[in-house]
Design an enzyme around this catalytic site. Structure first.
Site, PDB file in Angstrom:
ATOM      1  N   GLU A  32       0.662  -1.059  -0.169  1.00 12.87           N
ATOM      2  CA  GLU A  32      -0.168   0.026   0.363  1.00 12.87           C
ATOM      3  C   GLU A  32       0.826   0.970   0.083  1.00 12.87           C
ATOM      4  O   GLU A  32       1.973   1.244   0.570  1.00 12.87           O
ATOM      5  CB  GLU A  32      -1.366  -0.178   1.598  1.00 12.87           C
ATOM      6  CG  GLU A  32      -1.755   0.404   1.098  1.00 12.87           C
ATOM      7  CD  GLU A  32      -3.400  -0.220  -0.275  1.00 12.87           C
ATOM      8  OE1 GLU A  32      -3.140   0.566  -0.853  1.00 12.87           O
ATOM      9  OE2 GLU A  32      -3.819  -1.164   0.318  1.00 12.87           O
ATOM     10  N   HIS A  33       0.317   2.602  -0.632  1.00 12.10           N
ATOM     11  CA  HIS A  33       0.848   3.548  -0.747  1.00 12.10           C
ATOM     12  C   HIS A  33       2.276   3.282  -1.434  1.00 12.10           C
ATOM     13  O   HIS A  33       3.778   4.402  -1.084  1.00 12.10           O
ATOM     14  CB  HIS A  33       0.986   3.823   0.716  1.00 12.10           C
ATOM     15  CG  HIS A  33      -0.279   5.434   0.509  1.00 12.10           C
ATOM     16  ND1 HIS A  33      -0.590   6.168  -0.110  1.00 12.10           N
ATOM     17  CD2 HIS A  33      -1.652   4.496   1.261  1.00 12.10           C
ATOM     18  CE1 HIS A  33      -1.687   6.791   0.556  1.00 12.10           C
ATOM     19  NE2 HIS A  33      -2.362   6.004   0.896  1.00 12.10           N
ATOM     20  N   ASP A  35       3.050   1.568  -5.054  1.00 11.82           N
ATOM     21  CA  ASP A  35       2.906   1.995  -6.625  1.00 11.82           C
ATOM     22  C   ASP A  35       3.882   3.006  -6.942  1.00 11.82           C
ATOM     23  O   ASP A  35       3.824   3.375  -7.951  1.00 11.82           O
ATOM     24  CB  ASP A  35       1.639   1.797  -7.193  1.00 11.82           C
ATOM     25  CG  ASP A  35       0.570   3.322  -6.399  1.00 11.82           C
ATOM     26  OD1 ASP A  35       0.517   3.257  -4.675  1.00 11.82           O
ATOM     27  OD2 ASP A  35      -0.283   3.316  -6.918  1.00 11.82           O
ATOM     28  N   GLY A 120     -17.942   3.830  -4.310  1.00  8.69           N
ATOM     29  CA  GLY A 120     -16.835   4.853  -2.963  1.00  8.69           C
ATOM     30  C   GLY A 120     -16.409   4.715  -1.752  1.00  8.69           C
ATOM     31  O   GLY A 120     -15.791   5.564  -0.738  1.00  8.69           O
ATOM     32  N   SER A 121     -16.011   3.774  -1.769  1.00  7.80           N
ATOM     33  CA  SER A 121     -15.768   3.218  -0.548  1.00  7.80           C
ATOM     34  C   SER A 121     -13.987   2.282  -0.326  1.00  7.80           C
ATOM     35  O   SER A 121     -13.523   1.760   0.450  1.00  7.80           O
ATOM     36  CB  SER A 121     -16.239   1.877   0.232  1.00  7.80           C
ATOM     37  OG  SER A 121     -17.893   2.673   0.155  1.00  7.80           O
ATOM     38  N   GLY A 122     -13.966   2.307  -1.781  1.00  7.94           N
ATOM     39  CA  GLY A 122     -12.523   2.019  -1.870  1.00  7.94           C
ATOM     40  C   GLY A 122     -12.568   0.630  -2.825  1.00  7.94           C
ATOM     41  O   GLY A 122     -11.210  -0.300  -2.703  1.00  7.94           O
ATOM     42  N   LEU A 123     -13.998   0.184  -2.550  1.00  6.25           N
ATOM     43  CA  LEU A 123     -13.201  -1.182  -4.147  1.00  6.25           C
ATOM     44  C   LEU A 123     -13.805  -0.988  -5.781  1.00  6.25           C
ATOM     45  O   LEU A 123     -13.261  -2.461  -6.083  1.00  6.25           O
ATOM     46  CB  LEU A 123     -14.583  -2.258  -2.718  1.00  6.25           C
ATOM     47  CG  LEU A 123     -14.515  -2.208  -1.140  1.00  6.25           C
ATOM     48  CD1 LEU A 123     -16.285  -3.311  -1.300  1.00  6.25           C
ATOM     49  CD2 LEU A 123     -13.093  -2.550  -1.282  1.00  6.25           C
ATOM     50  N   ASP A 170      -6.181  -0.464 -10.178  1.00  2.00           N
ATOM     51  CA  ASP A 170      -7.692  -0.500 -10.247  1.00  2.00           C
ATOM     52  C   ASP A 170      -8.580  -1.548 -11.299  1.00  2.00           C
ATOM     53  O   ASP A 170      -8.838  -2.426 -11.281  1.00  2.00           O
ATOM     54  CB  ASP A 170      -8.885   0.359  -9.432  1.00  2.00           C
ATOM     55  CG  ASP A 170      -8.387   1.062  -8.526  1.00  2.00           C
ATOM     56  OD1 ASP A 170      -7.447   0.773  -7.697  1.00  2.00           O
ATOM     57  OD2 ASP A 170      -8.475   2.675  -8.178  1.00  2.00           O
TER      58      ASP A 170
HETATM   59  P1  ADP Z   1     -14.779   3.588  -6.319  1.00  2.00           P
HETATM   60  O1  ADP Z   1     -13.729   3.513  -4.278  1.00  2.00           O
HETATM   61  O2  ADP Z   1     -16.029   2.901  -5.497  1.00  2.00           O
HETATM   62  O3  ADP Z   1     -14.001   3.329  -7.587  1.00  2.00           O
HETATM   63  P2  ADP Z   1     -15.340   5.886  -6.901  1.00  2.00           P
HETATM   64  O4  ADP Z   1     -15.937   7.145  -6.535  1.00  2.00           O
HETATM   65  O5  ADP Z   1     -13.833   6.387  -7.762  1.00  2.00           O
HETATM   66  O6  ADP Z   1     -15.769   5.206  -6.114  1.00  2.00           O
HETATM   67  O7  ADP Z   1     -16.197   5.453  -8.260  1.00  2.00           O
HETATM   68  C1  ADP Z   1     -18.111   5.495  -7.488  1.00  2.00           C
HETATM   69  C2  ADP Z   1     -18.827   6.145  -8.623  1.00  2.00           C
HETATM   70  O8  ADP Z   1     -18.609   5.034 -10.127  1.00  2.00           O
HETATM   71  C3  ADP Z   1     -20.108   5.745  -8.278  1.00  2.00           C
HETATM   72  O9  ADP Z   1     -20.019   7.448  -7.574  1.00  2.00           O
HETATM   73  C4  ADP Z   1     -21.148   6.813  -9.521  1.00  2.00           C
HETATM   74  O10 ADP Z   1     -20.368   7.093 -10.674  1.00  2.00           O
HETATM   75  C5  ADP Z   1     -19.821   5.299 -10.628  1.00  2.00           C
HETATM   76  N1  ADP Z   1     -20.639   3.871 -10.073  1.00  2.00           N
HETATM   77  C6  ADP Z   1     -20.135   2.722 -10.156  1.00  2.00           C
HETATM   78  N2  ADP Z   1     -20.825   1.517  -9.660  1.00  2.00           N
HETATM   79  C7  ADP Z   1     -22.334   1.300 -10.674  1.00  2.00           C
HETATM   80  C8  ADP Z   1     -23.669   1.176 -10.500  1.00  2.00           C
HETATM   81  N3  ADP Z   1     -23.867   0.046 -10.368  1.00  2.00           N
HETATM   82  N4  ADP Z   1     -24.357   2.153 -10.943  1.00  2.00           N
HETATM   83  C9  ADP Z   1     -23.535   3.440 -11.879  1.00  2.00           C
HETATM   84  N5  ADP Z   1     -23.021   3.932 -11.444  1.00  2.00           N
HETATM   85  C10 ADP Z   1     -21.780   3.634 -10.609  1.00  2.00           C
HETATM   86 MG    MG Z   2     -12.825   4.466  -8.252  1.00  5.88          MG
END
Ligand code: ADP
Ligand code: MG
Length: 383
Positions: A32-33, A35, A120-123, A170
């Protein structure tokens, strides 16, 4: 899930879906951190992911609907290069735009998405929806791109269309993931090796702290800068392109050049974390899962104490794990300051773990974490 999506597709568009695809999310197991310091990451695909159903239409329009969001969007084929505010559909729009810029003729398609990755949780739900779209279109229209092309296209979408300055891990992990394997990846050269991960009696528990990753961006830039400072200082005695060229032994010979304790701590994390990735690959290769678990804890400790990118929520999760008999390793994963932690949890204890952790977490943090159980899954597939 395929059937449910087909059903919803019919309800939404009053016709049948023509094809359904699945693309996973990802976690970084260790590394982690580092790359951005020439180090190795070790992500894997998870069994949570994004489903996409598509069918052509005769209207020369692209229609986007996701079961995760209310908003539904329609775009004329000749307007696909325009970004639509902050709408989620910009992810698929960006992908189609890249294909069209590359001379592919794609027009008139209806899309339906569903994802069970916490957003939006980092997965990496974002990389998942990008690769889901790119993989589906490439397969459906037989566009002839290979997986690495799709990874690069998806990264361009994230960087240039969405405007997030993220690395390539990712998209790479999501596209190249294989069941029961981790990817040891050099994010600069894109050289990679698959490592067998036999979880045996264990599953991957993913714990979402539900803490927004507010500080992550500014602190990320600060850490990049601190590593650059360390590199400049070390270059007074040795020629290095990046910190991860150093082993811990070699670093010990030269670290007297770094007088600032904070910068020294940052560099120490980087060098040792990179060593841990090599040790982790070795441990996994020989089936030493407990040793791998110990390296996960060591990684977390270093991210907390030396790199200072953890936080109360992530530490609370890892503290609980380290006192829980049936977990053999846990750490924060991703940029930190919130987002998710991962743990190796003995099968059969999922409910007990969730209950214990929930009580422990709520008492200290004031709200619940979310817990998911995953296996190490495959990359994109047509279902
Ligand atoms: P993460 O850590 O999950 O990648 P991000 O902020 O980078 O968080 O990306 C999340 C964004 O990706 C959401 O706000 C949405 O715009 C888009 N997204 C991800 N999954 C979906 C989904 N199943 N349907 C629609 N949009 C999605
Ligand atoms: Mg993302």
């Amino acid at each position: 899930m395929k059937l449910k999506l087909e059903e919803k597709f019919a309800g939404q568009y009053h016709k049948n879906a023509d094809a359904v695809y699945f693309t996973p999310g990802r976690v970084n197991l260790i590394g982690e951190h580092i790359d951005y310091n020439g180090g190795l990451v070790m992500p894997c695909a998870i069994t949570l992911g994004t489903w996409i159903a598509i069918a052509p239409n005769a209207d020369h329009k692209f229609r986007f609907k996701s079961l995760n969001f209310d908003a539904q969007t329609e775009v004329e084929s000749n307007k696909i290069h325009e970004k639509n505010g902050s709408l989620w559909a910009n992810y698929p729009i960006g992908v189609i735009n890249e294909f069209i810029k590359d001379g592919k003729e794609i027009t008139g398609l209806d899309f339906l998405y569903y994802g069970n990755i916490p957003i939006g949780s980092g997965l990496s739900s974002s990389a998942s929806i990008e690769i889901a779209t790119a993989f589906a279109l490439n397969h459906y229209f037989n566009l002839g791109y290979d997986k690495l092309d799709l990874v690069k296209i998806a990264k361009r979408v994230e960087n240039d269309f969405i405007g997030l300055n993220s690395g390539i891990m990712d998209q790479f992990a999501v596209a190249f993931g294989e069941q029961d394997k981790a990817i040891v990846l050099d994010c600069e050269s894109l050289k990679y090796k698959m490592v067998d991960v036999n979880l045996g009696n264990y599953v991957l528990a993913i714990i979402n702290t539900k803490k927004p990753r507010e500080l992550a961006d500014s602190k990320y830039n600060e850490r990049v800068q601190e590593c650059q400072t360390a590199l400049t200082l070390l270059n007074e005695e040795i020629k290095l392109n990046n910190l991860c060229e150093l082993t811990a032994e070699k670093f010990a010979l030269h670290n007297h050049l770094i007088k600032d304790e904070t910068v020294l701590n940052r560099a120490t994390h980087v060098v040792k974390e990179n060593d841990r990735v090599h040790l982790a690959a070795k441990a996994l290769n020989s089936g030493a899962l407990e040793e791998f678990g110990r390296l996960m804890y060591a990684s977390h400790q270093s991210l907390k104490e030396l790199y200072e990118v953890s936080g109360k929520e992530l530490d609370t999760v890892v503290d609980f794990c380290s006192g829980y008999e049936h977990v053999i390793g846990a750490r924060m994963t991703g940029a930190g300051f919130g987002g998710c932690a991962i743990a190796l949890l003995k099968k059969g204890f999922e409910e007990d773990f969730a209950k214990g952790l929930t009580d422990y977490y709520v008492e200290r943090i004031g709200y619940s974490a979310e817990i998911y159980v995953s296996e190490i899954g495959n990359g994109p597939v047509r279902l």
